[in-house]
Write a protein that holds these residues in place. Sequence first.
Motif: not given
Length: 240
Positions: A71, A74-75, A77-79, A81-82
């Motif tokens: 997780r 993933e977090h 990765e989201e950051k 990605s943003q």
Amino acid sequence: MASWKNHVRAQLQQRDQTEKVPFVGVFTSLARLEERFEVRKQIVNDVRSKSLETGGFEVGKNTRLLQLQLRESEHLEEKLSQTVSDLTAVLSLKEAELQHWQSRVSRYRREALALAKGSSALKAALSELEHTVECQSKELAGLQAAQTGLHAALAQAWRENEDLLRRWLQEKGEVADRLNEYNQTQERWQRLAKPLKKHFHKERRREDVPLVTSSRSGKTQTPSSVIPRFTNSKDIFQGH
């Protein structure tokens, strides 16, 4: 022409320094995190396969730990990605700005070429005008030399004219002097002739001999009239 190129180059370097350089390490960090994410996914898959084979409490505990790490990844990765999307938007804006600057550079280049052509035309016109000025300067020098020669000739002519007039006045003065001497001689002769004529007429009367008279008037002929007397050479000049 090189000055505006240096100015545009300096502006682009300053823009890269303020907007591009701070984000250079982001792509490297993103690549490293993706690599870690792949490694963790591989580890989770291995753990799942082992838990299925062995089973037990420790496997569940490890699975939770790995899920938390997953997780977190993933977090992250989201950051990332943003961040990548933001950087992509900024990069697109920078590319648009770069295209705008390139269009301005091309426009400035065309203007510089037009100015260079105008400058070459002006240089050609200037060289032609310099040639014309040089030719006119030569002509002016020739005219000044001719004018100097004409002034010298005019001065010489004035001197010759004054010399000729002086000699002419001198000659006329001499002629006037001779005429005055002749008139004086005639006047003296007439003064001397009058008493002689009177004496001659008396003697002729005594001898009863007629005098020689003119055919019309009957008067005694006298010498020719006296030539007008000239006092100076100016009277002769005015008479002429």
